[in-house]
Write a protein that holds these residues in place. Sequence first.
Motif, short mmCIF file in Angstrom:
data_model
loop_
_atom_site.label_atom_id
_atom_site.label_comp_id
_atom_site.label_asym_id
_atom_site.label_seq_id
_atom_site.Cartn_x
_atom_site.Cartn_y
_atom_site.Cartn_z
N GLU A 112 0.84 -1.20 0.00
CA GLU A 112 0.00 0.00 0.00
C GLU A 112 0.88 1.25 0.00
OE1 GLU A 112 -3.11 1.70 -0.87
OE2 GLU A 112 -3.05 -0.50 -0.80
N LEU A 113 1.93 1.21 0.79
CA LEU A 113 2.88 2.34 0.86
C LEU A 113 3.52 2.59 -0.51
CD1 LEU A 113 4.65 4.38 2.43
CD2 LEU A 113 6.20 2.47 2.95
N LEU A 114 3.94 1.54 -1.17
CA LEU A 114 4.55 1.71 -2.49
C LEU A 114 3.54 2.29 -3.48
CD1 LEU A 114 6.66 -1.56 -2.78
CD2 LEU A 114 7.56 0.77 -2.83
N ARG A 115 2.32 1.85 -3.38
CA ARG A 115 1.26 2.38 -4.26
C ARG A 115 1.09 3.89 -4.06
NH1 ARG A 115 -3.32 -0.69 -6.15
NH2 ARG A 115 -4.69 0.99 -5.51
N THR B 102 6.73 7.91 -9.58
CA THR B 102 7.89 7.04 -9.76
C THR B 102 7.51 5.79 -10.55
OG1 THR B 102 8.42 7.69 -7.50
CG2 THR B 102 9.75 5.93 -8.46
N ALA B 103 8.35 5.44 -11.50
CA ALA B 103 8.14 4.17 -12.21
C ALA B 103 8.72 3.04 -11.36
CB ALA B 103 8.83 4.20 -13.57
N LEU B 104 8.12 1.86 -11.48
CA LEU B 104 8.58 0.71 -10.69
C LEU B 104 8.86 -0.47 -11.59
CD1 LEU B 104 6.06 0.26 -7.71
CD2 LEU B 104 8.31 1.34 -7.63
N CYS C 51 0.97 -3.33 -10.32
CA CYS C 51 1.57 -3.15 -11.64
C CYS C 51 0.54 -3.17 -12.76
CB CYS C 51 2.59 -4.25 -11.90
SG CYS C 51 3.86 -4.31 -10.63
N GLU C 52 0.73 -2.29 -13.74
CA GLU C 52 -0.19 -2.35 -14.87
C GLU C 52 0.33 -3.20 -16.02
OE1 GLU C 52 1.74 1.61 -14.52
OE2 GLU C 52 0.18 0.67 -13.36
N ARG C 53 1.57 -3.65 -15.89
CA ARG C 53 2.11 -4.59 -16.88
C ARG C 53 2.85 -5.72 -16.19
NH1 ARG C 53 2.06 -2.43 -22.09
NH2 ARG C 53 1.40 -0.28 -21.85
N VAL C 54 2.87 -6.85 -16.86
CA VAL C 54 3.54 -8.02 -16.30
C VAL C 54 4.48 -8.61 -17.35
CG1 VAL C 54 3.21 -10.31 -15.28
CG2 VAL C 54 1.51 -8.54 -14.89
#
Length: 325
Positions: A191-194, A202-204, A218-221
């Motif tokens: 949740e914190l990273l979100r 920030t991109a992850l 994530c929106e891509r896998v």
Amino acid sequence: MSTESLLSVRDVTVDYATGRGRLRAVDRVSFELGAGEALGLVGESGCGKSTLGRALLRLVPLAGGEVRWQGRDLARLRRDELRRLRADLQIVFQDPLASLDPRLTIGQSVAEPLEVHRPELGRTAVRERVGRMLARVGLGPELHNRYPHEFSGGQCQRVGIARAMILEPKLVVCDEPVSALDVSVQGQIVELLRELRRDHGTALVFISHNLAVVRRLCERVLVMYLGRTMEFAPSEEFYADPLHPYSRLLLDAVPVPDPRVERARPPLAAGEVASPFAPPSGCVFRTRCPVAVEACARDVPAFEAATGSRRVACLRWGDRVTARR
Ligand code: ADP
Ligand code: MG
């Protein structure tokens, strides 16, 4: 892809020299990541996720291919250019305690990147920023002068994240950041990273073998197996309808909350991950694949465009789609 490319990865290949010979840990991996996007990197242990994550930050040398950061080849950057770039490219590791310097208080740990990359900031400004960031990750001022060993795993990981985020980097590679934590703490950290991602854009690159966690973030896998990419897809489509047989195997292994469904499920597809020292010919997944045919032992499947923006490396994905229509 509509977004401007932040990171462009082309045919990245990484070898390790070992006592048993050369081991190809990452084999011609390609993908693009736009500013602010989150990519989940998934696959079983040993498939090359951490190695790829490190290659993205130039922490391991490439045997082939290239990593472009905002259009520039990372391998060609001069030392001082690379050093400056480090402020924009951060990493969070799986073991939070081991990744913190035991001699520094957590306040000092989080201040350190600022002192290195933003020497123009005065002491007060640094202290203010550190305080704000630590508050942001849920650690109050009474904790600033404590040492990592006094903290729980979840708290240490909050410090690791604060340290990675303090410079407001453009990309953070998170290598199994919650795998060592209790399930309840995992949820809080995700949740914190979100939130941090939403607030800072920030991109992850989020490395995990936990597909449920990847889905939340994530929106891509990108699915890897034995160093190769099997499938690259928007999360929504991936979770609703995985194209690669290996993706299906991984998704079938995700625990289901309903115990009746859990019991009714067939056992995980047979076999173990093949040896990286002697990868199977053709498709590396074929020795475990329930739909493999003769051609799969002969031909290396291209990582080709499937439906929409999806890519898949499987000779048979098209058969499967046709069969379902
Ligand atoms: P993952 O993160 O998906 O578990 P890794 O990138 O750690 O995968 O490992 C990929 C492969 O490379 C594995 O076969 C692993 O044993 C091997 N490997 C990883 N690091 C090293 C190293 N420093 N030296 C030799 N082999 C390594
Ligand atoms: Mg790993």
